[in-house]
Design a protein around this motif. Sequence first.
Motif, PDB file in Angstrom:
ATOM      1  N   VAL A   7     -66.818 144.685 -31.360  1.00  0.00           N
ATOM      2  CA  VAL A   7     -68.053 143.923 -31.119  1.00  0.00           C
ATOM      3  C   VAL A   7     -68.926 143.921 -32.361  1.00  0.00           C
ATOM      4  CG1 VAL A   7     -70.235 143.964 -29.828  1.00  0.00           C
ATOM      5  CG2 VAL A   7     -68.063 144.216 -28.621  1.00  0.00           C
ATOM      6  N   CYS A   8     -69.028 145.060 -33.022  1.00  0.00           N
ATOM      7  CA  CYS A   8     -69.848 145.136 -34.236  1.00  0.00           C
ATOM      8  C   CYS A   8     -69.265 144.282 -35.352  1.00  0.00           C
ATOM      9  CB  CYS A   8     -69.980 146.584 -34.698  1.00  0.00           C
ATOM     10  SG  CYS A   8     -71.045 147.577 -33.640  1.00  0.00           S
ATOM     11  N   ARG A   9     -67.949 144.307 -35.512  1.00  0.00           N
ATOM     12  CA  ARG A   9     -67.327 143.485 -36.559  1.00  0.00           C
ATOM     13  C   ARG A   9     -67.512 142.006 -36.282  1.00  0.00           C
ATOM     14  NH1 ARG A   9     -62.840 147.147 -36.147  1.00  0.00           N
ATOM     15  NH2 ARG A   9     -61.819 145.557 -34.894  1.00  0.00           N
ATOM     16  N   VAL A  10     -67.263 141.587 -35.056  1.00  0.00           N
ATOM     17  CA  VAL A  10     -67.416 140.176 -34.707  1.00  0.00           C
ATOM     18  C   VAL A  10     -68.878 139.748 -34.805  1.00  0.00           C
ATOM     19  CG1 VAL A  10     -67.200 138.518 -32.808  1.00  0.00           C
ATOM     20  CG2 VAL A  10     -65.335 140.096 -33.293  1.00  0.00           C
ATOM     21  N   GLY A  11     -69.780 140.607 -34.355  1.00  0.00           N
ATOM     22  CA  GLY A  11     -71.209 140.302 -34.453  1.00  0.00           C
ATOM     23  C   GLY A  11     -71.664 140.160 -35.888  1.00  0.00           C
ATOM     24  N   THR A  12     -71.152 141.006 -36.764  1.00  0.00           N
ATOM     25  CA  THR A  12     -71.504 140.900 -38.189  1.00  0.00           C
ATOM     26  C   THR A  12     -71.040 139.582 -38.762  1.00  0.00           C
ATOM     27  OG1 THR A  12     -71.361 143.293 -38.458  1.00  0.00           O
ATOM     28  CG2 THR A  12     -71.206 141.972 -40.446  1.00  0.00           C
ATOM     29  N   VAL A  13     -69.798 139.225 -38.493  1.00  0.00           N
ATOM     30  CA  VAL A  13     -69.249 137.982 -39.041  1.00  0.00           C
ATOM     31  C   VAL A  13     -69.983 136.765 -38.482  1.00  0.00           C
ATOM     32  CG1 VAL A  13     -67.193 136.525 -39.108  1.00  0.00           C
ATOM     33  CG2 VAL A  13     -66.994 138.963 -39.548  1.00  0.00           C
ATOM     34  N   LEU A  14     -70.208 136.751 -37.192  1.00  0.00           N
ATOM     35  CA  LEU A  14     -70.861 135.589 -36.581  1.00  0.00           C
ATOM     36  C   LEU A  14     -72.313 135.430 -37.032  1.00  0.00           C
ATOM     37  CD1 LEU A  14     -69.503 135.644 -32.922  1.00  0.00           C
ATOM     38  CD2 LEU A  14     -68.865 134.119 -34.798  1.00  0.00           C
ATOM     39  N   SER A  15     -73.058 136.527 -37.071  1.00  0.00           N
ATOM     40  CA  SER A  15     -74.462 136.406 -37.467  1.00  0.00           C
ATOM     41  C   SER A  15     -74.590 136.070 -38.955  1.00  0.00           C
ATOM     42  CB  SER A  15     -75.233 137.676 -37.128  1.00  0.00           C
ATOM     43  OG  SER A  15     -74.675 138.797 -37.778  1.00  0.00           O
ATOM     44  N   ALA A  18     -73.682 132.342 -39.257  1.00  0.00           N
ATOM     45  CA  ALA A  18     -74.783 131.505 -38.764  1.00  0.00           C
ATOM     46  C   ALA A  18     -75.944 131.499 -39.757  1.00  0.00           C
ATOM     47  CB  ALA A  18     -75.246 132.007 -37.395  1.00  0.00           C
ATOM     48  N   LEU A  19     -76.220 132.642 -40.368  1.00  0.00           N
ATOM     49  CA  LEU A  19     -77.280 132.711 -41.370  1.00  0.00           C
ATOM     50  C   LEU A  19     -76.954 131.809 -42.565  1.00  0.00           C
ATOM     51  CD1 LEU A  19     -79.901 133.959 -42.449  1.00  0.00           C
ATOM     52  CD2 LEU A  19     -78.513 135.857 -43.320  1.00  0.00           C
ATOM     53  N   CYS A  20     -75.722 131.856 -43.021  1.00  0.00           N
ATOM     54  CA  CYS A  20     -75.312 130.992 -44.138  1.00  0.00           C
ATOM     55  C   CYS A  20     -75.433 129.520 -43.770  1.00  0.00           C
ATOM     56  CB  CYS A  20     -73.886 131.311 -44.563  1.00  0.00           C
ATOM     57  SG  CYS A  20     -73.724 132.889 -45.406  1.00  0.00           S
ATOM     58  N   LEU A  21     -75.095 129.162 -42.545  1.00  0.00           N
ATOM     59  CA  LEU A  21     -75.202 127.771 -42.106  1.00  0.00           C
ATOM     60  C   LEU A  21     -76.657 127.313 -42.042  1.00  0.00           C
ATOM     61  CD1 LEU A  21     -72.449 127.603 -39.354  1.00  0.00           C
ATOM     62  CD2 LEU A  21     -72.404 126.564 -41.630  1.00  0.00           C
ATOM     63  N   VAL A  22     -77.541 128.178 -41.568  1.00  0.00           N
ATOM     64  CA  VAL A  22     -78.966 127.827 -41.505  1.00  0.00           C
ATOM     65  C   VAL A  22     -79.523 127.613 -42.908  1.00  0.00           C
ATOM     66  CG1 VAL A  22     -81.253 128.747 -40.933  1.00  0.00           C
ATOM     67  CG2 VAL A  22     -79.411 128.887 -39.266  1.00  0.00           C
ATOM     68  N   ALA A  62     -80.099 140.715 -37.154  1.00  0.00           N
ATOM     69  CA  ALA A  62     -78.903 140.944 -36.345  1.00  0.00           C
ATOM     70  C   ALA A  62     -77.706 141.290 -37.222  1.00  0.00           C
ATOM     71  CB  ALA A  62     -78.594 139.698 -35.506  1.00  0.00           C
ATOM     72  N   SER A  63     -77.585 140.609 -38.330  1.00  0.00           N
ATOM     73  CA  SER A  63     -76.478 140.871 -39.239  1.00  0.00           C
ATOM     74  C   SER A  63     -76.539 142.299 -39.788  1.00  0.00           C
ATOM     75  CB  SER A  63     -76.508 139.861 -40.384  1.00  0.00           C
ATOM     76  OG  SER A  63     -75.457 140.089 -41.277  1.00  0.00           O
ATOM     77  N   VAL A  64     -77.722 142.738 -40.183  1.00  0.00           N
ATOM     78  CA  VAL A  64     -77.876 144.104 -40.704  1.00  0.00           C
ATOM     79  C   VAL A  64     -77.618 145.132 -39.608  1.00  0.00           C
ATOM     80  CG1 VAL A  64     -79.565 145.740 -41.639  1.00  0.00           C
ATOM     81  CG2 VAL A  64     -79.389 143.441 -42.598  1.00  0.00           C
ATOM     82  N   ALA A  65     -78.105 144.868 -38.405  1.00  0.00           N
ATOM     83  CA  ALA A  65     -77.880 145.804 -37.299  1.00  0.00           C
ATOM     84  C   ALA A  65     -76.394 145.914 -36.966  1.00  0.00           C
ATOM     85  CB  ALA A  65     -78.665 145.351 -36.072  1.00  0.00           C
ATOM     86  N   PHE A  66     -75.714 144.784 -36.884  1.00  0.00           N
ATOM     87  CA  PHE A  66     -74.274 144.817 -36.622  1.00  0.00           C
ATOM     88  C   PHE A  66     -73.519 145.471 -37.780  1.00  0.00           C
ATOM     89  CE2 PHE A  66     -74.810 141.214 -33.501  1.00  0.00           C
ATOM     90  CZ  PHE A  66     -74.345 141.927 -32.405  1.00  0.00           C
ATOM     91  N   LEU A  67     -73.994 145.257 -38.993  1.00  0.00           N
ATOM     92  CA  LEU A  67     -73.344 145.875 -40.145  1.00  0.00           C
ATOM     93  C   LEU A  67     -73.455 147.396 -40.083  1.00  0.00           C
ATOM     94  CD1 LEU A  67     -71.844 145.343 -42.775  1.00  0.00           C
ATOM     95  CD2 LEU A  67     -74.043 145.244 -43.914  1.00  0.00           C
ATOM     96  N   PHE A  68     -74.629 147.900 -39.734  1.00  0.00           N
ATOM     97  CA  PHE A  68     -74.774 149.343 -39.563  1.00  0.00           C
ATOM     98  C   PHE A  68     -73.862 149.854 -38.447  1.00  0.00           C
ATOM     99  CE2 PHE A  68     -79.056 149.140 -41.696  1.00  0.00           C
ATOM    100  CZ  PHE A  68     -78.683 149.933 -42.773  1.00  0.00           C
ATOM    101  N   GLY A  69     -73.749 149.078 -37.367  1.00  0.00           N
ATOM    102  CA  GLY A  69     -72.828 149.465 -36.292  1.00  0.00           C
ATOM    103  C   GLY A  69     -71.392 149.460 -36.745  1.00  0.00           C
ATOM    104  N   THR A  70     -71.037 148.501 -37.574  1.00  0.00           N
ATOM    105  CA  THR A  70     -69.673 148.454 -38.118  1.00  0.00           C
ATOM    106  C   THR A  70     -69.388 149.669 -38.978  1.00  0.00           C
ATOM    107  OG1 THR A  70     -69.715 146.037 -38.094  1.00  0.00           O
ATOM    108  CG2 THR A  70     -68.093 147.082 -39.519  1.00  0.00           C
TER     109      THR A  70
END
Length: 77
Positions: A7-15, A18-22, A62-70
Motif C-alpha cells: 500500500v505504501c509503495r503504490v500510494g507513493t507512486v500514485l501520489s 498525480a503531483l507531476c500531472l498537476v 501524501a507522497s512524503v507520508a507514503f514515502l516514509f511508510g515505504t
Amino acid sequence: MRDLARVCRVGTVLSATALCLVVAAVGVVAFVAELHATWTWYFRMERAIATATPVAMWLLGASVAFLFGTVATAGDA
C-alpha cells in the motif's frame, strides 16, 4: 506487514504521479498563456495556479507520508 508495504509503495507512486500531472497541467496553461500573451490568458494562468496549489500541497504531503511508510516497511518486503 507485506500488505502495508505494498500500500505504501503504490500510494507513493500514485501520489507522486498525480503531483507531476498537476504541475505539468499548470505548466501547459502557463505555456499557452505566454504564447497568446493576452490578459485573458494571464488571468487563466493565475486561476490555474491558484486552483492547483492546494491540490499540489496535499499530493506532496501524501507522497512524503507514503514515502516514509515505504522506508519504514522496507525490511518487511
